[in-house]
Scaffold this motif. Sequence first.
Motif, PDB file in Angstrom:
ATOM      1  N   TYR A   1       1.199   4.109  -2.830  1.00  9.11           N
ATOM      2  CA  TYR A   1       0.929   5.682  -2.501  1.00  9.11           C
ATOM      3  C   TYR A   1       2.203   6.450  -3.130  1.00  9.11           C
ATOM      4  O   TYR A   1       1.828   7.390  -3.509  1.00  9.11           O
ATOM      5  CB  TYR A   1       0.631   5.791  -1.197  1.00  9.11           C
TER       6      TYR A   1
ATOM      7  N   HIS B   1       0.881  -1.216   0.110  1.00 16.34           N
ATOM      8  CA  HIS B   1       0.009  -0.059   0.112  1.00 16.34           C
ATOM      9  C   HIS B   1       0.847   1.285   0.031  1.00 16.34           C
ATOM     10  O   HIS B   1       0.785   1.988  -0.708  1.00 16.34           O
ATOM     11  CB  HIS B   1      -1.017   0.076   1.156  1.00 16.34           C
TER      12      HIS B   1
ATOM     13  N   ASP C   1       0.815  10.714   5.982  1.00 16.32           N
ATOM     14  CA  ASP C   1      -0.067  10.854   5.031  1.00 16.32           C
ATOM     15  C   ASP C   1      -0.388   9.187   4.662  1.00 16.32           C
ATOM     16  O   ASP C   1      -1.678   9.148   4.410  1.00 16.32           O
ATOM     17  CB  ASP C   1       0.486  11.572   3.794  1.00 16.32           C
ATOM     18  N   ILE C   2       0.583   8.442   4.475  1.00 17.16           N
ATOM     19  CA  ILE C   2       0.196   7.084   4.203  1.00 17.16           C
ATOM     20  C   ILE C   2      -0.923   6.337   5.417  1.00 17.16           C
ATOM     21  O   ILE C   2      -1.490   5.663   5.033  1.00 17.16           O
ATOM     22  CB  ILE C   2       1.626   6.455   4.167  1.00 17.16           C
TER      23      ILE C   2
ATOM     24  N   GLU D   1      -2.593   7.534   7.364  1.00 18.45           N
ATOM     25  CA  GLU D   1      -4.032   8.034   7.378  1.00 18.45           C
ATOM     26  C   GLU D   1      -5.025   7.519   6.414  1.00 18.45           C
ATOM     27  O   GLU D   1      -6.101   7.071   6.412  1.00 18.45           O
ATOM     28  CB  GLU D   1      -4.030   9.634   7.572  1.00 18.45           C
ATOM     29  N   GLU D   2      -4.158   7.318   4.979  1.00 18.19           N
ATOM     30  CA  GLU D   2      -4.943   6.856   3.790  1.00 18.19           C
ATOM     31  C   GLU D   2      -5.484   5.823   4.127  1.00 18.19           C
ATOM     32  O   GLU D   2      -6.496   5.228   3.602  1.00 18.19           O
ATOM     33  CB  GLU D   2      -3.892   7.180   2.675  1.00 18.19           C
ATOM     34  N   TYR D   3      -4.498   4.695   4.646  1.00 22.03           N
ATOM     35  CA  TYR D   3      -4.909   3.304   4.898  1.00 22.03           C
ATOM     36  C   TYR D   3      -5.519   2.831   6.298  1.00 22.03           C
ATOM     37  O   TYR D   3      -5.577   1.494   6.585  1.00 22.03           O
ATOM     38  CB  TYR D   3      -3.788   2.483   4.289  1.00 22.03           C
TER      39      TYR D   3
ATOM     40  N   HIS E   1       2.444   9.224  -5.817  1.00 20.79           N
ATOM     41  CA  HIS E   1       2.650  10.722  -5.672  1.00 20.79           C
ATOM     42  C   HIS E   1       4.115  11.123  -5.847  1.00 20.79           C
ATOM     43  O   HIS E   1       4.689  11.788  -5.175  1.00 20.79           O
ATOM     44  CB  HIS E   1       2.416  11.114  -4.130  1.00 20.79           C
TER      45      HIS E   1
END
Lengths: 138, 138
Positions: free
Chosen positions: A15, A11, A29-30, A32-34, A19
């Motif tokens: 990501y 994942h 950021d990562i 939170e995204e997953y 980016h």
Amino acid sequence: MLSKKTKYAFHALTYLGKHRDQKTVLIQDISEEYGISHKFLENILLELKKAGILGSKKGKGGGYYLIKEPKDVALSKVIRLLDGPIALLPCVSLNYYEPCIECKSEAACGLNKVMIQVRDEMLKVLENKTLADILDKE
Amino acid sequence: MLSKKTKYAFHALTYLGKHRDQKTVLIQDISEEYGISHKFLENILLELKKAGILGSKKGKGGGYYLIKEPKDVALSKVIRLLDGPIALLPCVSLNYYEPCIECKSEAACGLNKVMIQVRDEMLKVLENKTLADILDKE
DNA sequence: TAATTACCCCATCTTTTTTATAGGTTTTAT
DNA sequence: ATAAAACCTATAAAAAAGATGGGGTAATTA
């Protein structure tokens, strides 16, 4: 089955691959995204860095970034790094070989022979497919 | 990697396959041959029986025996029985499917696509190779 | 100088999975 | 009747995986 660690690594790599236009990406950021724990992910990214897949920059404006081309990151490499052997038996593992304790002779083991075939079929895919293939399909 | 349970199951099946000339084989004979705990093996053989691979007879002179032809015992069946899914991700498992929690869309998941390929390559071997292939090479 | 962010080492804790053991029940041959 | 052997269920023990938290240090930007 792949461990969560390995899945998270994929994942994160995805990501970061998405980016690549920005210089760096924050762990946060990562995570939170997953929905991955920050600390847990920290260790995973660190391992990916030590393996030469990621680079990082400290301080303000810092973060992680892909250091390799996505096409040069084989899936097998990531799995072996986080999960260990790909083979179904230790006695047929290329990178983590160990003899089976209860096995008298590897040469006379029918299971060994078949599992070599399975390993090779898995590797045909996992060695040749890369992060680029994942990114293509997202 | 395969669990010990599955590995023991293969050992037991191999042993039973080699001794098809005798009517029954004792749990103890197998457990001694491979150094497996009697009780642990008992559970494994019971599962193989419930799956219709083995038959058994109670009481004196009893024991286990193969009920199927070795060529009709696919390796995939044994693995699924004792270990569960063969696939590397729950979201690509044919027999034990589960969605990935952190995955928003399976259709847009690049990892999913590749792991389907890995699964299919594994199954090409594991569905077609049988106990007979193991016995051949011993 | 202050704030940010990765880096590093550790310790612990929970949960899950795997491996193993215990004790009794049922069936069958002799 | 007795002994042998599978059958069954529950539980314990061990190992692995997953997650959290503290307490920093080092590098970098502004």
